[in-house]
Design an enzyme around this catalytic site. Structure first.
Site, PDB file in Angstrom:
ATOM      1  CG  ASN A  75      31.540  35.934 -12.041  1.00 30.55           C
ATOM      2  OD1 ASN A  75      30.519  36.444 -12.517  1.00 30.55           O
ATOM      3  ND2 ASN A  75      32.744  36.437 -12.247  1.00 30.55           N
ATOM      4  CB  CYS A 129      31.761  41.368 -15.022  1.00 29.74           C
ATOM      5  SG  CYS A 129      32.621  39.834 -15.299  1.00 29.74           S
ATOM      6  CG  HIS A 158      30.334  41.401 -11.077  1.00 33.47           C
ATOM      7  ND1 HIS A 158      29.478  40.390 -11.448  1.00 33.47           N
ATOM      8  CD2 HIS A 158      31.563  41.042 -11.510  1.00 33.47           C
ATOM      9  CE1 HIS A 158      30.170  39.465 -12.090  1.00 33.47           C
ATOM     10  NE2 HIS A 158      31.435  39.830 -12.137  1.00 33.47           N
TER      11      HIS A 158
END
Ligand code: UT7
Length: 349
Positions: free
Chosen positions: A306, A114, A276
């Site tokens: 995501n 991530c 993020h």
């Protein structure tokens, strides 16, 4: 010493939109659960055979390179961040070099999940600051849909992730009021197994004292890759979601404040925070904690899920395309995820 600026930015998401309702065909989940816990309404899935992590990265890169006013042959270094590479090895960077017919330049893959894009940006920034390179292509791309467990067993992970790519071209700037001011990188490997894909790998149960999310150590397997791993569904990502959530809401604000204070700013100075896109609830928590207004934070997880290493460059690109980032704006990028690793970058657009 020159700073680096984002000279061009691009994004690519696959055409195929997959709604929460679509996912209920495969697993016991609901639109209500997914929206309430994550904010996600839909995500994109790549074409199974015609699109790869690299091809999506290339599409985003083409736009970034064109917007920078250069050609692929002008690129002198590639940094590619992903956790879903086309091959176990070699990395996606060399596949980009080949696909875009670039010179025999260096190509580096970053595996920081991530926070991969911010790590990749930081690496590129160092090469620009030292004068080593002049046009660096930084890509974050993921094809998650190829490697998720779409049965009810994997629902806590699979409903969250989506596919896509974002890319930037970094160039030196001598302007005082422009460029990447600083980057901040962190890790805490103590929780490495909490959000991880264990197999295939060389661990051979070596880390048996660790808390594997969703597995006990006996189930892990001692081969690099085996039929048993497939039969026991040990080839998918695993996550202890609540533990990740708890850590994320501490580390996100911390690393944003670190970036601000390093440069003499406070949170009210931020023109746009691009967190993020892990979970809308995490972004909202961070916003509240830092007393930021809705206009100061950009979220698009609702439409893309995501996308891990791609989430920040996609959100940054979209925000810029919508006119939400203007020259001279103070922009903060921040990420937290598997590793754990977390990172931030503060820049003047
Ligand atoms: O970018 C990488 C970093 N990752 C993250 O930042 C993720 C951080 N964590 C999260 O975003 C959240 O923990 C999740 C969205 C993953 C999960 O939300 P949660 O509110 O923490 O739910 P939970 O894992 O505590 O599960 C609550 C319940 C469980 O059922 P029981 O045990 O209460 O009966 C789960 O089995 O929800 C169930 N559940 C689901 N139900 C419907 C888990 N996934 C699903 C699902 N649909 N997809």
């Amino acid at each position: 010493m020159p700073r680096s600026k984002i000279a061009g930015i691009g994004m690519y998401v696959p055409e195929n939109v997959v709604t929460n309702f679509d996912l209920t065909k495969y697993m016991d989940t609901s639109d209500e659960w997914i929206q309430e816990r994550t904010g996600i309404k839909e995500r994109r899935y790549a074409h199974r055979t015609e699109e790869t992590t690299t091809t999506m990265g290339v599409e985003a890169a083409k736009i970034a390179i064109e917007r920078a006013g250069i050609t692929p042959q002008d690129i002198d270094f590639i940094v590619f961040a992903t956790l879903s590479p086309d091959y176990y090895f070699p990395g996606c960077g060399v596949l980009v070099q080949r696909a875009m017919k670039m010179k025999e330049i260096g190509a580096l893959d970053v595996r920081n999940q991530c926070s991969g894009f911010v790590y990749a940006l930081s690496v590129a920034d160092q090469f620009i600051r030292t004068g080593t390179y002049k046009n660096i292509l930084v890509i974050g791309a993921e094809k998650h849909s190829f490697g998720l467990d779409f049965s009810t067993r994997g629902r806590n992970v699979s409903v969250i992730f989506g596919d896509g790519a974002g890319a930037v071209v970094l160039q030196p700037t001598e302007k005082d009021n422009q460029g990447i001011l600083s980057t901040h990188l962190h890790s805490d490997g103590e929780s490495a197994e909490i959000l991880a894909m264990y197999n295939p790998g060389t661990h051979a149960n070596h880390w048996a004292d660790k808390n594997y999310a969703n597995f006990d150590e006996a189930e892990m397997g001692e081969m690099f890759f085996s039929h048993a791993m497939i039969d026991n569904a040990q080839v998918f990502p695993n996550m202890d979601g609540p533990s990740v959530f708890k850590k994320a809401i501490i580390k996100f604000p911390e690393v944003i404040i670190e970036a601000l204070h390093t440069n003499g700013y406070q949170s009210s100075d931020i023109d746009l925070l691009i967190p993020h896109q892990a979970n809308l609830r995490i972004s909202q928590f961070v916003q509240q904690k830092l007393h930021l207004t809705d206009r100061q934070v950009y979220n698009n997880i609702q439409h893309y899920g995501n996308t891990t290493a791609a989430s920040i460059p996609i959100a940054l690109c979209e925000a810029w395309q919508q006119g939400k980032i203007k020259e001279g704006n103070l922009v903060c990028l921040a990420a937290f995820g598997s590793g754990f690793t977390w990172a931030s970058a503060l820049l003047k657009w």
